[in-house]
Design a protein around this motif. Structure first.
Motif, short mmCIF file in Angstrom:
data_model
loop_
_atom_site.label_atom_id
_atom_site.label_comp_id
_atom_site.label_asym_id
_atom_site.label_seq_id
_atom_site.Cartn_x
_atom_site.Cartn_y
_atom_site.Cartn_z
N ALA A 20 14.18 28.23 24.69
CA ALA A 20 15.08 29.27 25.17
C ALA A 20 16.16 29.59 24.15
O ALA A 20 16.52 30.75 23.93
CB ALA A 20 15.70 28.84 26.50
N SER A 21 16.69 28.55 23.49
CA SER A 21 17.70 28.77 22.46
C SER A 21 17.12 29.52 21.27
O SER A 21 17.79 30.39 20.68
CB SER A 21 18.28 27.43 21.99
OG SER A 21 18.96 26.79 23.05
N ALA A 22 15.89 29.22 20.90
CA ALA A 22 15.25 29.91 19.78
C ALA A 22 15.12 31.40 20.08
O ALA A 22 15.44 32.25 19.23
CB ALA A 22 13.87 29.31 19.51
N VAL A 23 14.66 31.74 21.27
CA VAL A 23 14.49 33.16 21.63
C VAL A 23 15.86 33.84 21.71
O VAL A 23 16.01 34.99 21.29
CB VAL A 23 13.74 33.28 22.96
CG1 VAL A 23 13.59 34.75 23.36
CG2 VAL A 23 12.35 32.64 22.86
N ALA A 24 16.86 33.14 22.24
CA ALA A 24 18.21 33.72 22.33
C ALA A 24 18.77 34.02 20.94
O ALA A 24 19.39 35.07 20.73
CB ALA A 24 19.14 32.78 23.09
#
Length: 429
Positions: free
Chosen positions: A195-199
């Motif tokens: 999720a952090s990567a996509v954000a």
């Protein structure tokens, strides 16, 4: 019938990998937490500043996961002989030597260690090396990173659909049934990292003074160089995902959907692409072959009880588990969100940026569903998807933003689903 025939030998309560039970009084703290959340979260989403709301989403998601797991012991799932912590003694004080011999020594490792790439073990070893040893600290890491997904996903939704839509999604991201497996399975760590990567990818695509920047609101306007650095960080995290779990490869559909929608400048794309191979190159240089790891895991699966699960049953049964993960509010909202997303495909001009706004909300959900279906149809995942699929299911929950606030009936349905599952099924995670 399949249970009686011995065709599902490792699942006492299929399609869940769990045992049936009836748990009532110990769930009272979770019931209280859920009711307070249903009453308060819609108000907070309207009134709190955006950054404070992200902190509430993070803490609220962690709290919901913890109170649901309290009756069974928060750190208990990580202490079983099949889990990662049981494999730490084999690493000793030489993690690089352990990494080089990973594929050769794989048959002797605990079940979850040989079922995954080595990066989760290296993360746990690093935590232990800092002096934070034991299942309690490992559980704290997993829950903290897993709960951060609520904030990270909200950030992405804000970029592609606007702040109002992202605010409406926050209560559902917090009180999601997914929290049942955030405390405590290592897949929650994978959820948070993905999720952090996509954000990061989403934030990097926002150009100063663009219509996207104005729609997303203040706090996302960053310069060209900074955006390239954010994209590089996003690429680093994306490159680490296949080394956390082999089942995370299809999740690359999510950043791809963000890039198609936002169509960032070339420097951002170059920085993103430059970041992706860093982790794979580092592991290859250190002596670990990803492909040999995949083959070794497949061999380990073939000789395990998991290979005896009937493909045809779990092809459908795993999708039933997905329905439990996302909850009824997402099920109600999903058809409309996907219709709007499909319509956007035919109304977006070939040049320039896509038409960003509430109609794009279905794109992340569609990308996540595509990843889930790839895993399901291929048979890569066959059971135990309540933990394996949470990095995907969390994005499907975002479609709940179509419900007009306060949407407390829908939010109560999500809460009740999580409580019922916890009351009726005892999961090993």
């Amino acid at each position: 019938m399949l249970r009686r025939a011995g065709a599902i030998p490792v699942d006492a309560f299929p399609p869940l990998h769990a045992e049936p039970r009836l748990l009532l009084r110990p769930l009272l703290p979770a019931v209280a937490f859920g009711l307070v959340g249903v009453a308060v979260l819609p108000v907070m989403t309207r009134r709190l500043p955006w950054r404070l709301l992200l902190a509430v989403a993070w803490l609220g998601s962690a709290g919901w996961a913890v109170v649901l797991q309290l009756p069974d012991g928060i750190a208990r799932p990580l202490t079983t002989p099949t889990e990662y912590l049981a494999g730490l003694p084999a690493m000793g004080d030489d993690p690089l030597g352990w990494l080089r011999a990973f594929t050769m020594e794989m048959p002797s490792f605990p079940t979850h260690v040989k079922g995954h790439p080595p990066l989760p073990m290296l993360v746990l070893w690093a935590v232990q090396w800092t002096g934070l040893a034991g299942a309690g600290w490992a559980a704290a890491l997993v829950i903290t990173v897993g709960a951060s997904a609520a904030a990270a996903i909200a950030v992405t939704v804000r970029v592609i659909a606007g702040e109002d839509v992202a605010r409406r999604a926050v209560p559902f991201l917090v009180l999601s049934p997914i929290a049942l497996w955030v405390a405590t399975s290592m897949d929650a760590l994978f959820l948070g990292v993905a999720a952090s990567a996509v954000a990061l990818v989403a934030v990097a695509t926002v150009e100063p003074d663009s219509s996207l920047s104005r729609m997303a609101g203040r706090g996302v306007r960053i310069g060209q160089l900074n955006r390239a650095m954010v994209a590089l960080a996003g690429g680093l995290l994306l490159g680490s995902l296949p080394y956390l779990s082999y089942g995370l490869l299809p999740i690359f559909a999510l950043p791809l959907a963000v890039l198609v929608l936002t169509r960032p400048a070339w420097p951002v794309l170059i920085a993103l692409v430059a970041g992706c191979p860093v982790v794979p190159i580092a592991f290859t240089v250190a002596g670990f072959s990803w492909w040999e790891g995949v083959l070794g895991t497949h061999v380990a699966w073939l000789i395990s009880h998991g290979s005896r699960r009937p493909y045809a049953y779990f092809l459908v049964g795993d999708l039933a588990v997905l329905a439990l993960l996302v909850g009824p509010a997402a099920a109600v909202a999903l058809p409309a969100a996907l219709r709007h997303a499909a319509r956007l495909v035919f109304t977006t001009s070939p040049g320039g940026r896509g038409r960003l706004g509430p109609d794009t909300l279905g794109w992340p959900a569609a990308a996540a569903l595509a990843g889930v279906l790839a895993l399901d149809l291929s048979g890569v995942t066959c059971g135990e998807v309540e933990r394996i699929w949470i990095p995907y299911a969390a994005w499907v929950v975002t479609v709940t933003a179509v419900h007009r606030p306060p949407a407390r009936a829908m939010l109560l349905g999500q809460t009740a689903t999580a409580l019922l599952i916890e009351a009726l099924a005892r999961s090993p995670w």
